[in-house]
Design a protein around this motif. Structure first.
Motif, PDB file in Angstrom:
ATOM      1  N   GLU A 287       0.854  -1.186   0.000  1.00 27.24           N
ATOM      2  CA  GLU A 287       0.000   0.000   0.000  1.00 27.24           C
ATOM      3  C   GLU A 287       0.887   1.231   0.000  1.00 27.24           C
ATOM      4  OE1 GLU A 287      -2.743   0.270   3.261  1.00 27.24           O
ATOM      5  OE2 GLU A 287      -3.970   1.692   2.133  1.00 27.24           O
ATOM      6  N   PHE A 288       0.570   2.210  -0.837  1.00 29.64           N
ATOM      7  CA  PHE A 288       1.401   3.414  -0.964  1.00 29.64           C
ATOM      8  C   PHE A 288       0.652   4.640  -0.470  1.00 29.64           C
ATOM      9  CE2 PHE A 288       2.796   0.418  -4.171  1.00 29.64           C
ATOM     10  CZ  PHE A 288       4.164   0.432  -4.013  1.00 29.64           C
ATOM     11  N   PHE A 289       1.379   5.479   0.280  1.00 31.77           N
ATOM     12  CA  PHE A 289       0.876   6.808   0.660  1.00 31.77           C
ATOM     13  C   PHE A 289       1.749   7.801  -0.098  1.00 31.77           C
ATOM     14  CE2 PHE A 289       0.160   4.124   4.442  1.00 31.77           C
ATOM     15  CZ  PHE A 289      -1.216   4.109   4.402  1.00 31.77           C
TER      16      PHE A 289
ATOM     17  N   THR B 234       4.235  19.094  -5.639  1.00 23.90           N
ATOM     18  CA  THR B 234       3.250  19.385  -6.695  1.00 23.90           C
ATOM     19  C   THR B 234       2.165  18.308  -6.594  1.00 23.90           C
ATOM     20  OG1 THR B 234       5.043  20.224  -8.067  1.00 23.90           O
ATOM     21  CG2 THR B 234       2.955  19.775  -9.182  1.00 23.90           C
ATOM     22  N   LEU B 235       1.017  18.688  -6.014  1.00 23.38           N
ATOM     23  CA  LEU B 235      -0.034  17.716  -5.687  1.00 23.38           C
ATOM     24  C   LEU B 235      -0.475  16.899  -6.901  1.00 23.38           C
ATOM     25  CD1 LEU B 235      -1.959  16.718  -3.452  1.00 23.38           C
ATOM     26  CD2 LEU B 235      -3.559  18.511  -4.166  1.00 23.38           C
ATOM     27  N   SER B 236      -0.537  17.563  -8.075  1.00 19.05           N
ATOM     28  CA  SER B 236      -1.042  16.866  -9.267  1.00 19.05           C
ATOM     29  C   SER B 236      -0.186  15.649  -9.622  1.00 19.05           C
ATOM     30  CB  SER B 236      -1.111  17.835 -10.446  1.00 19.05           C
ATOM     31  OG  SER B 236       0.176  18.369 -10.692  1.00 19.05           O
TER      32      SER B 236
ATOM     33  N   GLN C 282      -3.082   5.977  -1.639  1.00 15.17           N
ATOM     34  CA  GLN C 282      -3.815   7.163  -1.172  1.00 15.17           C
ATOM     35  C   GLN C 282      -2.821   8.307  -1.104  1.00 15.17           C
ATOM     36  OE1 GLN C 282      -5.513   6.534   2.761  1.00 15.17           O
ATOM     37  NE2 GLN C 282      -5.366   4.311   2.460  1.00 15.17           N
ATOM     38  N   LEU C 283      -3.333   9.534  -1.137  1.00 15.37           N
ATOM     39  CA  LEU C 283      -2.455  10.669  -0.877  1.00 15.37           C
ATOM     40  C   LEU C 283      -2.073  10.616   0.605  1.00 15.37           C
ATOM     41  CD1 LEU C 283      -4.210  13.517  -2.869  1.00 15.37           C
ATOM     42  CD2 LEU C 283      -2.380  11.981  -3.604  1.00 15.37           C
ATOM     43  N   TRP C 284      -0.817  10.983   0.923  1.00 16.50           N
ATOM     44  CA  TRP C 284      -0.397  10.950   2.327  1.00 16.50           C
ATOM     45  C   TRP C 284      -0.956  12.155   3.055  1.00 16.50           C
ATOM     46  CZ3 TRP C 284       2.979  13.834   5.612  1.00 16.50           C
ATOM     47  CH2 TRP C 284       3.145  13.235   6.871  1.00 16.50           C
ATOM     48  N   GLN C 285      -1.732  11.846   4.113  1.00 15.93           N
ATOM     49  CA  GLN C 285      -2.323  12.936   4.913  1.00 15.93           C
ATOM     50  C   GLN C 285      -2.116  12.643   6.396  1.00 15.93           C
ATOM     51  OE1 GLN C 285      -6.147  12.474   3.008  1.00 15.93           O
ATOM     52  NE2 GLN C 285      -5.960  14.460   2.002  1.00 15.93           N
ATOM     53  N   GLY C 286      -0.892  12.158   6.688  1.00 14.19           N
ATOM     54  CA  GLY C 286      -0.560  11.889   8.090  1.00 14.19           C
ATOM     55  C   GLY C 286      -0.749  10.436   8.512  1.00 14.19           C
TER      56      GLY C 286
END
Ligand SMILES: NC(=O)c1ccc[n+]([C@@H]2O[C@H](COP(=O)([O-])OP(=O)(O)OC[C@H]3O[C@@H](n4cnc5c(N)ncnc54)[C@H](OP(=O)(O)O)[C@@H]3O)[C@@H](O)[C@H]2O)c1
Length: 239
Positions: free
Chosen positions: A15-17, A22-24, A37-41
């Motif tokens: 699983e990758f965070f 550059t968010l895009s 998922q995007l890493w959000q902590g």
């Protein structure tokens, strides 16, 4: 390169965070991976360092707040030594020297670590899925950075130069690029790496011929040898 690594390892169920300034870029990679998922902590076990080696000090200020002694540091940073990473992060460290073809599991990924034997066995199995993945001494990792990491660009440079030559000489650059790509694929296809390369050169470069004229010029100018040496020197500067 970190995208290539995630794509290459993506089929193994990790699983990758994802994080990128550059968010895009992170969003685009997320769309290409099954479990991401995007890493959000969120908590993570390992962090891949995929920025330029020159950015290490800048990135440290963010990373020091989220890395613990239990976090595995997986570094793609050319030239930056295991010992330096261990001192900076107080964590377990693994260094990789891949090339972009790992994204299609057809690449080379040299690696070196300060991990225990059992963890090394896990990483050997994991990295084997990327293509050819020998564990090497750290000094070899630096030496073979040119062979594994840089060599695709050396080849593309030659193709670009020959494409430009075709254009400057009134030829069709697109056709030239196609001829070159297929010629090189044909030349590389059956190679295993243990061939007599000097013998293969002699087969193509007949005495007094066209190929010999170019090779003689390269040898006499020393440009290729000194360019490769400049690459090795740059690795030392980055360490
Ligand atoms: N390219 C290769 O073939 C190759 C081969 C072997 C090893 N490597 C190693 O791989 C690493 C990456 O090379 P690359 O060619 O992939 O470089 P790249 O295309 O420039 O990518 C670097 C990425 O790092 C991001 N970044 C910048 N600052 C950051 C920070 N503080 N935290 C997190 N991410 C940050 C950049 O984001 P922004 O775009 O938003 O700035 C960019 O997406 C280098 O250390 C290089 O030595 C590369």
């Amino acid at each position: 390169m970190s995208s290539a690594l995630a794509l290459g390892l993506g089929s193994q169920g990790h699983e990758f965070f994802l994080y990128n300034p550059t968010l895009s870029k992170a969003q685009s990679l997320k769309g290409q991976l099954k479990k991401a998922q995007l890493w959000q902590g969120q908590d993570f076990e390992a962090v891949v360092l995929g920025f330029k080696p020159q950015k290490l000090t800048e990135a440290m200020s963010d990373l020091s707040a989220i890395v613990t002694p239990q976090t595995l540091i997986i570094s793609l940073l050319a030239g930056v030594k295991l010992e330096k990473l261990q001192t900076l992060f107080h964590s377990r460290v693994l260094r990789l020297m891949p090339n972009l073809a790992i994204a299609e599991n057809k690449g080379v990924c040299l690696w070196s670590s300060l991990l225990e034997a059992q963890e090394n066995r896990f990483w050997q199995t994991t990295l084997n899925s990327l293509g050819f993945a020998p564990q090497v001494e750290e000094r070899e990792l630096d030496l073979y950075t040119l062979h594994a990491g840089c060599s695709p660009a050396y080849l593309y440079f030659l193709i670009q130069e020959m494409k430009d030559l075709a254009q400057q000489s009134g030829g069709d650059p697109a056709l030239a690029a196609k001829i070159l790509t297929l010629s090189l694929q044909g030349a590389l296809d059956k190679l295993k790496g243990d061939e007599d390369f000097q013998g293969l050169i002699t087969q193509v470069a007949s005495k007094g011929g066209v190929t010999e004229a170019t090779l003689k010029h390269w040898n006499e100018s020393g440009a290729i040898a000194s360019g490769l040496k400049a690459g090795l020197e740059r690795i030392q500067q980055l360490s």
